[in-house]
Design a protein around this motif. Structure first.
Motif, mmCIF file in Angstrom:
data_model
loop_
_atom_site.group_PDB
_atom_site.id
_atom_site.type_symbol
_atom_site.label_atom_id
_atom_site.label_comp_id
_atom_site.label_asym_id
_atom_site.label_seq_id
_atom_site.Cartn_x
_atom_site.Cartn_y
_atom_site.Cartn_z
ATOM 1 N N HIS A 1 -8.502 6.959 -6.924
ATOM 2 C CA HIS A 1 -8.683 5.507 -6.965
ATOM 3 C C HIS A 1 -9.940 5.195 -7.764
ATOM 4 O O HIS A 1 -10.870 5.996 -7.798
ATOM 5 C CB HIS A 1 -8.866 4.905 -5.561
ATOM 6 C CG HIS A 1 -7.664 4.954 -4.682
ATOM 7 N ND1 HIS A 1 -7.323 6.070 -3.942
ATOM 8 C CD2 HIS A 1 -6.740 4.008 -4.386
ATOM 9 C CE1 HIS A 1 -6.227 5.809 -3.226
ATOM 10 N NE2 HIS A 1 -5.861 4.559 -3.486
ATOM 11 N N ASN B 1 -10.047 -3.248 -8.856
ATOM 12 C CA ASN B 1 -9.397 -1.965 -8.589
ATOM 13 C C ASN B 1 -8.397 -1.670 -9.675
ATOM 14 O O ASN B 1 -7.975 -2.560 -10.417
ATOM 15 C CB ASN B 1 -8.702 -2.004 -7.226
ATOM 16 C CG ASN B 1 -7.382 -2.730 -7.302
ATOM 17 O OD1 ASN B 1 -6.344 -2.118 -7.568
ATOM 18 N ND2 ASN B 1 -7.396 -4.054 -7.111
ATOM 19 N N GLN C 1 -12.893 7.603 -6.625
ATOM 20 C CA GLN C 1 -12.602 8.285 -5.362
ATOM 21 C C GLN C 1 -11.441 9.255 -5.521
ATOM 22 O O GLN C 1 -10.416 8.925 -6.111
ATOM 23 C CB GLN C 1 -12.266 7.246 -4.281
ATOM 24 C CG GLN C 1 -11.965 7.830 -2.922
ATOM 25 C CD GLN C 1 -11.936 6.760 -1.850
ATOM 26 O OE1 GLN C 1 -12.852 5.955 -1.748
ATOM 27 N NE2 GLN C 1 -10.875 6.762 -1.047
ATOM 28 N N THR D 1 -9.093 11.592 -3.003
ATOM 29 C CA THR D 1 -8.763 11.724 -1.588
ATOM 30 C C THR D 1 -7.695 12.790 -1.406
ATOM 31 O O THR D 1 -6.655 12.758 -2.074
ATOM 32 C CB THR D 1 -8.247 10.390 -1.019
ATOM 33 O OG1 THR D 1 -9.169 9.353 -1.336
ATOM 34 C CG2 THR D 1 -8.067 10.475 0.494
ATOM 35 N N THR E 1 0.805 -1.220 0.000
ATOM 36 C CA THR E 1 0.000 0.000 0.000
ATOM 37 C C THR E 1 0.837 1.268 0.000
ATOM 38 O O THR E 1 0.460 2.266 -0.625
ATOM 39 C CB THR E 1 -0.934 0.006 1.227
ATOM 40 O OG1 THR E 1 -1.712 -1.200 1.222
ATOM 41 C CG2 THR E 1 -1.855 1.204 1.221
ATOM 42 N N SER F 1 -4.641 -0.667 -6.459
ATOM 43 C CA SER F 1 -4.394 -1.165 -5.106
ATOM 44 C C SER F 1 -3.840 -2.579 -5.163
ATOM 45 O O SER F 1 -4.065 -3.311 -6.130
ATOM 46 C CB SER F 1 -5.686 -1.146 -4.281
ATOM 47 O OG SER F 1 -6.177 0.171 -4.144
ATOM 48 N N LYS G 1 -8.688 2.192 4.917
ATOM 49 C CA LYS G 1 -9.248 0.959 4.347
ATOM 50 C C LYS G 1 -10.637 1.249 3.789
ATOM 51 O O LYS G 1 -11.309 2.196 4.198
ATOM 52 C CB LYS G 1 -9.367 -0.120 5.430
ATOM 53 C CG LYS G 1 -8.040 -0.711 5.899
ATOM 54 C CD LYS G 1 -7.710 -1.952 5.103
ATOM 55 C CE LYS G 1 -6.528 -2.693 5.679
ATOM 56 N NZ LYS G 1 -6.275 -3.969 4.958
ATOM 57 N N HIS H 1 1.264 5.038 -2.764
ATOM 58 C CA HIS H 1 0.250 4.648 -3.737
ATOM 59 C C HIS H 1 0.624 5.045 -5.160
ATOM 60 O O HIS H 1 0.337 4.314 -6.126
ATOM 61 C CB HIS H 1 -1.093 5.278 -3.349
ATOM 62 C CG HIS H 1 -2.133 5.209 -4.403
ATOM 63 N ND1 HIS H 1 -2.637 6.334 -5.027
ATOM 64 C CD2 HIS H 1 -2.768 4.154 -4.979
ATOM 65 C CE1 HIS H 1 -3.543 5.969 -5.920
ATOM 66 N NE2 HIS H 1 -3.642 4.664 -5.907
ATOM 67 N N LEU I 1 -5.996 1.276 1.012
ATOM 68 C CA LEU I 1 -5.919 2.394 0.066
ATOM 69 C C LEU I 1 -4.696 3.280 0.272
ATOM 70 O O LEU I 1 -3.964 3.570 -0.680
ATOM 71 C CB LEU I 1 -7.187 3.256 0.170
ATOM 72 C CG LEU I 1 -8.526 2.538 0.037
ATOM 73 C CD1 LEU I 1 -9.644 3.567 -0.067
ATOM 74 C CD2 LEU I 1 -8.527 1.600 -1.151
#
Length: 982
Positions: free
Chosen positions: A861, A818, A749, A751, A520, A821, A761, A523, A843
């Motif tokens: 993501h 995904n 997503q 972030t 992880t 990930s 997570k 990323h 994540l």
């Protein structure tokens, strides 16, 4: 142990440390020293040597972080030293004894040719002639690791590192080397190590008595003069031969050099030159020492930039003293790269070794990667490798791996001869403790007589020292010790292969019970690598199509350059996210630039295919990579008092007022994928403070603290989507868009992540009674129990996937797909039907070292929850996520040049053959774990077809048809020669 024994040991240790070692270079004079400080990055050595130097006084601080300082040292050798060995002693101010993690230097002659390196364990340089005139390229790399302990620091990048001098020179002297004193030091050193491993009895007693008797003869006022007498007294115990059954050690000189880690790639290039120059010097001074080095990339750095050193490398390889190992471009991670990436590691590595040296590696050498994919044995054997070597599994936190010599079986049943050294290190020094540990711990002692010892300082380079060579000489045939000899690993494995039928077998992945956070951390490394893997598959396929259909030139060189950069970034401290900030900053920038280059190649090929050469085109590229996928109309959100419904002919999804998925019903079966009373798409934040290796580890106790993210800032709907904004904390926030595409609930997503030591997570509680999770791995899947019956399963609380993980019971399955990930966890949860599972994707993390800014900032993501899935459905949805359609301008349809018919079969690669012959390479595999049959369909006339190895060499004389028959998870490569144009 008797008190007298303790006294003897203490006496010998003090004499060795305080009397004997210092006398090796007791006679010294100071060198004249000048200095030249580079204002920026390193420059070519000849340019630096031709620069201006100023007087320098030893003891003056030098070297800002990541700077380069050149020292010139000169002196006349005193006439009274004539006939004696003279050495320059260069102590740059080494802060601790471990090489490669602080300042270090490379010594040059005035003509710019390399001599050898200097580091804490090897800071001497032999002087020939009546005068010394040498130049030292000194790198002031900051100390980021001491032992195994890190400290949070901003020294890991140029923009945040300190400008103050980090080091102070301690000595720059000319000295006489006393060979008898050095030999005595090694005699005492080996005997001290030996007695520590011997049981009480006659042999140990006689060794201790010999040490006492010898030291009685040591004159502290004349160490040099008395050394021969002491050695003569120790000679009988050193000449006593080993017993016939003694364990044998195949020592190979080694200097594991991380291609980037606590230093940038540009510094690794210099580390390689330092280490190799020293190892060549050691080869030249010894008769039997051999040095093994992996990674074609590291050889290529020397070839490109250091012609004098390269000529010496080539000569040493031809002489059988420098051993190219591993057959890979770099020592890559093997868990996260795609199957095609692993194939290219072998292809590019072996091609380089064969082109430059006329040899191929017979085994894969990966001592330090963080666990090993169960797809690897098949790929090794299909690439022509005979054996596999690693050491890292000895780092397991919970379970001791039960074998050191065994046959490792992969997901398809292929076995490969494998060895783990029982010394539990790839940095052996051939100490008595190491030799004793190897003999005691070797689990196959009943069957096999020997183990391997990679010998030399590593990680940051350094390699074997003359002291290690001296230990080998004394333990080649020594009573009470394992017998040590320098050997090529090929010789060791050839001997082990004769016992293969008697060796134990291990089936499945070699899971490392440590470093789970590397799935992880950073990323952007995972996302950049995954994107380039997809783009390269497209670029190669469309380039091959344009070449066959339109006669366009195939861009071999441009594709090779992109691949080599991608392969370098798959090194096991870059892709896993465990390097300093500098490394990851450069990699992020490089990924963006490589993606632009790959996109340009795709556009060029598509332009050739549709006749608009300079058009900025997009096209559907998945036809040769995955089965065709249905296209459905987007579902429109429908609001009611509880939230929103997204529904099409296949699936009905309910999203509540918190933006969570409370129901996802397969309309064909009536099954709801979400556990009753639970909600999916639930973000969860944990405290994440591992005990030791921040960027590497996720320790089990992280689960003891958890915050469910259910607060909502805003929810809105648009055409086919629901958009949810949430605060993750006072400093972090997230935006999700939820939509429905066929059977897939799509989640996009964004972030803004500004946490420290936190772990994000994404939870999917699923009403599926799955005995196993099924995760994509290279060219197939790996199945893992969802229970924790034994300590082995319990230790796998964070595991790996590629693009999907599937949970399934008879008649119904759910997958999560995904685009970037790799980590997930799964636990059983009580339900109305006994139990279901909570499947959680990993994540983002926020460790504070070695990069204190890890993952802070903006991230994208994409995920998909696939309702009513099996392996093929999960693969199809995952491929659609990673290979979005590229609709072309205009009406012309571009079809792939190769298609594959057959259930359970998939094509991963269509490209031109690496030998530039014009042949087409097609790689395919069975992805469900069943036997499969099918047929290749070509959209071009073929002249000949045959199956080949992963290195594209023939396996059969040719095929009369294009029928395909594969075993479970079998990988097959075809080489197709186009028919001549009429």
């Amino acid at each position: 142990m008797h008190n007298n024994d303790d006294i003897s040991i203490a006496r010998a240790r003090r004499a060795l440390l305080e009397r004997i070692w210092p006398a090796v270079h007791a006679e010294r004079i100071a060198l004249d020293v000048e200095v030249s400080v580079l204002p920026g990055e390193p420059i070519p050595p000849r340019d630096a040597i031709a620069g201006t130097f100023e007087p320098y006084r030893v003891g003056t601080p030098w070297g800002r972080a990541w700077g380069t300082t050149w020292f010139r040292v000169r002196a006349e050798v005193p006439p009274e030293w004539a006939g004696r060995r003279v050495e320059a002693i260069l102590d740059l101010g080494f802060d601790h004894p471990r090489p490669g993690f602080q300042c270090e230097g490379l010594v040059y002659r005035p003509d710019g040719t390399e001599v050898k390196s200097v580091n804490p364990q090897n800071h001497w340089v032999r002087v020939d002639g009546d005068a010394v005139d040498l130049y030292v390229e000194a790198a002031s790399n900051p100390v980021i690791l001491v032992g195994r302990q890190f400290h949070a620091t901003w020294q890991g990048d140029l923009g945040t590192a300190s400008d103050r001098p980090l080091y102070t020179t301690r000595a720059m002297d000319l000295a006489v080397f006393e060979p008898e004193v050095h030999a005595l030091a090694l005699d005492v050193d080996v005997l001290l190590g030996l007695q520590g491993e011997l049981p009480e009895g006659p042999r140990r007693a006689r060794v201790l008595q010999a040490l006492d008797d010898g030291l009685d003869l040591l004159d502290p006022r004349d160490i040099v003069g008395s050394a021969p007498a002491v050695r003569e007294r120790l000679r009988p115990v050193l000449e006593s031969p080993a017993e016939a059954s003694a364990h044998r050690i195949a020592a190979v000189g080694h200097a594991h050099i991380d291609s980037a880690w606590l230093w940038p790639v540009r510094e690794t290039e210099r580390k390689v030159a330092r280490t190799v120059s020293s190892m060549l010097a050691l080869i030249e001074e010894t008769d039997s020492y051999v040095f093994g080095m992996s990674s074609a990339q590291q050889y290529d750095w020397i070839r490109r930039t250091r012609p004098d050193l390269w000529r010496r490398v080539v000569d040493a390889v031809r002489a059988g003293r420098l051993l190219p190992l591993g057959g890979m471009w770099v020592e890559s991670d093997t868990v996260m790269p795609s199957g095609e990436s692993l194939v290219r590691q072998f292809l590019y590595g072996q091609r380089f070794f064969e082109r430059e040296f006329g040899i191929r590696s017979r085994g894969v050498w990966l001592p330090d990667s963080f666990g090993y994919s169960p797809a690897l044995p098949q790929l090794l054997r299909r690439a022509g490798f005979e054996w596999f070597f690693t050491q890292k599994i000895s780092w397991n936190q919970t379970n001791d791996f039960p074998h050191h010599a065994f046959v490792w079986e992969g997901i398809d049943g292929t076995g490969v001869l494998t060895h783990f050294p029982p010394m539990d290190t790839y940095e052996a020094e051939l100490s008595g403790a190491e030799l004793g540990r190897a003999a005691r711990k070797f689990r196959e002692n009943r069957i096999a007589p020997a183990s391997i010892a990679p010998t030399g300082h590593g990680d940051g380079g350094g390699g074997t020292t003359r002291e290690m060579v001296g230990r080998q000489q004394r333990t080649a045939d020594l009573e009470g010790s394992a017998r040590v000899e320098w050997r090529h690993p090929d010789e060791f494995f050839a001997e082990l292969a004769t016992l293969e039928d008697r060796l134990p077998r291990w089936s499945g992945e070699l899971y490392l019970e440590l470093h789970r956070g590397t799935l992880t951390t950073q990323h952007a490394m995972k996302q950049g690598n995954r994107r380039l893997e997809h783009l390269l598959a497209e670029a190669e396929m469309w380039a091959a199509s344009a070449n066959l259909v339109r006669g366009a030139d195939y861009p071999y060189g441009k594709l090779d350059a992109i691949w080599e950069a991608v392969l370098l970034n798959q090194f096991h401290d870059i892709l896993p996210g465990t390097s300093i900030a500098w490394v990851h900053r450069e990699a992020r920038e490089q990924y963006a630039e490589l993606a632009e280059r790959a996109e340009a190649l795709i556009a060029r090929s598509l332009g050739e295919l549709v006749g608009t050469g300079d058009m900025n085109l997009t096209a559907r590229a998945s036809g040769a990579v995955d089965p065709a996928r249905p296209v459905t109309e987007p579902a429109r959100p429908r609001e009611d008092e509880d939230g929103w419904l997204l529904e099409n002919d296949l699936v009905r999804v309910r999203v509540d007022r918190r933006g969570l998925i409370t129901s996802a019903v397969d309309l064909g079966t009536g099954r709801d994928a979400v556990l009753p009373g639970r909600a999916a798409n639930l973000l969860q934040v944990h405290d994440d403070r591992p005990n030791q290796w921040d960027a590497w580890d996720v320790d089990r106790f992280y689960r003891n603290s958890r915050t469910d993210v259910i607060d909502v800032t805003a929810i809105s709907t648009g055409p086919g989507v629901i958009t949810v904004d949430r605060p993750l904390s006072a400093v972090s926030r997230v935006r999700q868009t939820i939509s429905l595409d066929g059977r897939v609930v799509r989640l996009e997503q964004e972030t803004h992540w500004n946490e420290d030591e936190r772990f994000l997570k994404l939870s999917f509680p699923l009403d599926v009674r799955a005995e196993q999770s099924v995760a994509e791995t290279q060219f197939g899947v790996v199945s893992r129990p969802t229970h924790t019956n034994t300590s082995w399963e319990d230790a796998q609380f964070e595991t790996s996937m590629h693009r999907f993980v599937l949970v399934e019971e008879p008649g119904f399955g759910v997958a999560v797909v995904n685009e970037s990930s790799h980590g997930y966890d799964i636990t059983r949860v009580r339900s109305d039907h006994g139990w279901g599972v909570d499947l959680r994707l990993s994540l983002l993390r926020a460790p504070i070292f070695p990069d204190p800014g890890t993952d802070r900032g903006f991230h994208r993501h994409e995920f998909g929850l696939v309702i009513g899935a099996d392996i093929t459905g999960a693969l199809r949805a995952a491929t659609a996520l990673g290979h979005p359609d590229r609709p072309l301008r205009g009406a012309r349809t571009v079809e792939p040049i190769v298609r594959l018919e057959g259930e359970g079969l998939a094509i991963s690669t269509v490209k031109a053959a690496a030998d530039r012959s014009g042949d087409i390479i097609v790689r395919l595999h069975e992805h469900t774990g069943a036997r499969a049959r099918g047929r290749l369909i070509l959209n071009f006339p073929a002249g000949a077809a045959r199956t080949v190895t992963l290195l594209e060499e023939p396996l059969d004389p040719g095929r009369s048809d294009l029928a395909v028959e594969l075993g479970p998870f079998e990988v097959q490569t075809w080489r197709i020669t186009p028919a001549p144009a009429v």
